[in-house]
Motif scaffolding. Structure first.
Motif, mmCIF file in Angstrom:
data_model
loop_
_atom_site.group_PDB
_atom_site.id
_atom_site.type_symbol
_atom_site.label_atom_id
_atom_site.label_comp_id
_atom_site.label_asym_id
_atom_site.label_seq_id
_atom_site.Cartn_x
_atom_site.Cartn_y
_atom_site.Cartn_z
ATOM 1 N N PHE A 187 0.830 -1.209 0.000
ATOM 2 C CA PHE A 187 0.000 0.000 0.000
ATOM 3 C C PHE A 187 0.863 1.257 0.000
ATOM 4 C CE2 PHE A 187 -1.989 3.405 2.483
ATOM 5 C CZ PHE A 187 -3.107 3.661 1.706
ATOM 6 N N PHE A 188 1.912 1.267 0.816
ATOM 7 C CA PHE A 188 2.783 2.440 0.899
ATOM 8 C C PHE A 188 3.672 2.562 -0.335
ATOM 9 C CE2 PHE A 188 1.886 1.810 5.478
ATOM 10 C CZ PHE A 188 1.356 3.070 5.743
ATOM 11 N N LYS A 189 4.029 1.437 -0.933
ATOM 12 C CA LYS A 189 4.787 1.497 -2.190
ATOM 13 C C LYS A 189 3.976 2.207 -3.267
ATOM 14 C CE LYS A 189 7.498 -2.761 -1.638
ATOM 15 N NZ LYS A 189 7.781 -4.087 -2.223
ATOM 16 N N ILE A 190 2.699 1.852 -3.355
ATOM 17 C CA ILE A 190 1.816 2.480 -4.347
ATOM 18 C C ILE A 190 1.631 3.957 -4.017
ATOM 19 C CG2 ILE A 190 -0.522 2.482 -5.299
ATOM 20 C CD1 ILE A 190 -0.605 -0.534 -4.779
ATOM 21 N N GLY A 191 1.452 4.256 -2.719
ATOM 22 C CA GLY A 191 1.285 5.641 -2.303
ATOM 23 C C GLY A 191 2.510 6.477 -2.621
ATOM 24 N N GLY A 192 3.692 5.913 -2.446
ATOM 25 C CA GLY A 192 4.908 6.652 -2.732
ATOM 26 C C GLY A 192 5.096 6.961 -4.207
ATOM 27 N N SER A 193 4.470 6.164 -5.065
ATOM 28 C CA SER A 193 4.644 6.349 -6.511
ATOM 29 C C SER A 193 3.938 7.593 -7.051
ATOM 30 C CB SER A 193 4.144 5.113 -7.263
ATOM 31 O OG SER A 193 2.734 4.959 -7.109
ATOM 32 N N ILE A 194 3.112 8.236 -6.236
ATOM 33 C CA ILE A 194 2.434 9.445 -6.718
ATOM 34 C C ILE A 194 3.273 10.700 -6.478
ATOM 35 C CG2 ILE A 194 0.190 8.402 -6.259
ATOM 36 C CD1 ILE A 194 -0.074 10.233 -3.840
ATOM 37 N N PHE A 195 4.397 10.559 -5.760
ATOM 38 C CA PHE A 195 5.226 11.720 -5.431
ATOM 39 C C PHE A 195 6.433 11.804 -6.373
ATOM 40 C CE2 PHE A 195 3.257 10.520 -1.332
ATOM 41 C CZ PHE A 195 2.575 11.695 -1.070
ATOM 42 N N PRO A 196 6.776 13.015 -6.819
ATOM 43 C CA PRO A 196 7.944 13.177 -7.698
ATOM 44 C C PRO A 196 9.242 12.697 -7.070
ATOM 45 C CG PRO A 196 6.605 15.177 -7.670
ATOM 46 C CD PRO A 196 6.057 14.278 -6.604
ATOM 47 N N ALA A 197 9.365 12.788 -5.728
ATOM 48 C CA ALA A 197 10.610 12.402 -5.060
ATOM 49 C C ALA A 197 10.967 10.942 -5.350
ATOM 50 C CB ALA A 197 10.489 12.628 -3.550
ATOM 51 N N THR A 198 9.968 10.079 -5.396
ATOM 52 C CA THR A 198 10.216 8.658 -5.649
ATOM 53 C C THR A 198 10.834 8.440 -7.020
ATOM 54 O OG1 THR A 198 8.361 8.010 -4.226
ATOM 55 C CG2 THR A 198 9.141 6.380 -5.818
ATOM 56 N N TRP A 199 10.232 9.054 -8.033
ATOM 57 C CA TRP A 199 10.716 8.869 -9.399
ATOM 58 C C TRP A 199 12.007 9.634 -9.646
ATOM 59 C CZ3 TRP A 199 8.496 4.910 -11.444
ATOM 60 C CH2 TRP A 199 7.179 4.595 -11.094
ATOM 61 N N GLY A 200 12.143 10.797 -9.004
ATOM 62 C CA GLY A 200 13.383 11.556 -9.143
ATOM 63 C C GLY A 200 14.568 10.789 -8.571
ATOM 64 N N TYR A 201 14.352 10.157 -7.431
ATOM 65 C CA TYR A 201 15.425 9.371 -6.809
ATOM 66 C C TYR A 201 15.802 8.185 -7.696
ATOM 67 C CZ TYR A 201 17.854 6.526 -3.328
ATOM 68 O OH TYR A 201 18.781 5.767 -2.654
ATOM 69 N N LYS A 202 14.798 7.462 -8.188
ATOM 70 C CA LYS A 202 15.075 6.325 -9.063
ATOM 71 C C LYS A 202 15.805 6.772 -10.326
ATOM 72 C CE LYS A 202 11.247 3.254 -7.749
ATOM 73 N NZ LYS A 202 10.069 2.513 -8.257
ATOM 74 N N LEU A 203 15.394 7.912 -10.857
ATOM 75 C CA LEU A 203 15.997 8.414 -12.084
ATOM 76 C C LEU A 203 17.469 8.751 -11.876
ATOM 77 C CD1 LEU A 203 14.921 9.085 -14.980
ATOM 78 C CD2 LEU A 203 14.775 11.471 -14.227
ATOM 79 N N MET A 204 17.784 9.375 -10.743
ATOM 80 C CA MET A 204 19.156 9.825 -10.505
ATOM 81 C C MET A 204 20.090 8.689 -10.092
ATOM 82 S SD MET A 204 18.841 13.648 -8.833
ATOM 83 C CE MET A 204 17.593 13.253 -7.600
ATOM 84 N N VAL A 205 19.569 7.653 -9.430
ATOM 85 C CA VAL A 205 20.430 6.522 -9.042
ATOM 86 C C VAL A 205 20.483 5.447 -10.119
ATOM 87 C CG1 VAL A 205 19.992 6.898 -6.588
ATOM 88 C CG2 VAL A 205 18.583 5.260 -7.843
ATOM 89 N N GLY A 206 19.633 5.583 -11.148
ATOM 90 C CA GLY A 206 19.625 4.586 -12.215
ATOM 91 C C GLY A 206 18.959 3.296 -11.808
ATOM 92 N N ASP A 207 17.916 3.403 -10.973
ATOM 93 C CA ASP A 207 17.183 2.218 -10.510
ATOM 94 C C ASP A 207 16.102 1.857 -11.530
ATOM 95 O OD1 ASP A 207 15.880 0.225 -9.191
ATOM 96 O OD2 ASP A 207 15.090 1.473 -7.570
#
Length: 238
Positions: A187-207
């Protein structure tokens, strides 16, 4: 064009003297970086590989979600808006000039982290600086667009502070910068996906795939631009 550039330069000078911006774009993020950088790397040596990205996400989110909105309320929630109208100045000028000024300040703060982290904490530099800073620029723009919505939408400073915190805290806690998102319930994983911080972090670390992490940020940015336009139109009609 000259008037627009003058407006941006003027906003830059005003922001340099702003205690609020100094605190949210520099003091708080860099102080947290100085304290938590050592703690993160001491508890988990592997944190050195993502320290720059995690501290950058925190700093950008702080400046964009907590620092920018009150500054916009000072313009669009006060008589300054009437001055804009009376002198025929487009209402979007205040938003755009403050957006660009905040973008530059946040970028400077991120560069400081990028330079100091390897020296102070032995943090690993991103393998591709060009790709990293390109991803960073996108993340800053998206985060500022969310802050712009808050600043245009909420007129009351007390309510704005509460709403900003409601968005800021879960975006940091669920983004993966504090601990792995794999430790969170679904549930919290899905909730976190609506925030830019989650995708920005993945984008910058290459996840994961770069494009898979990029398109949610671009979608959020597009939606935010449209919503800001609608909010500005509503302010113009008032």
């Amino acid at each position: 064009m000259n008037g627009f550039l003058y407006g941006v330069a003027l906003q830059w000078k005003l922001d340099i003297r702003s205690k609020s911006l100094l605190i949210t774009c520099y003091v708080v993020p860099l102080l947290f970086f100085a304290v938590m950088g050592g703690i993160f790397t001491s508890i988990n040596p592997e944190a050195k590989h993502t320290l720059i990205q995690s501290m950058t996400v925190l700093g950008v989110s702080t400046g964009a979600l907590i620092g920018l909105p009150p500054s916009l309320v000072e313009i669009y929630g006060s008589d300054i808006k009437k001055v804009y109208k009376a002198n025929g100045v487009p209402l979007y000028l205040g938003l755009v000039s403050m957006f660009l000024s905040s973008f530059i300040h946040l970028l400077i703060m991120c560069v400081i982290i990028y330079i100091v982290a390897p020296i102070a904490f032995g943090a690993a530099l991103p393998t591709s600086p060009i790709l990293y800073f390109g991803s960073l620029a996108i993340f800053i723009a998206v985060s500022l667009s969310i802050g712009s919505i808050l600043g245009l939408w909420v007129k009351n400073q007390a309510k704005l502070t509460m709403i900003s915190q409601v968005i800021f805290l879960p975006s940091i806690m669920l983004s993966g910068i504090m601990f792995s998102v794999n430790l969170l319930p679904e549930f919290f994983k899905i909730g976190g996906s609506i925030f830019p911080a989650t995708w920005g972090y993945k984008l910058m670390v290459g996840d994961g795939s770069y494009l898979v992490n990029l398109w949610p940020l671009l979608a959020i940015l597009l939606a935010a631009v449209i919503l800001c336009g609608l909010l500005l139109r509503g302010l113009q009609a008032e």
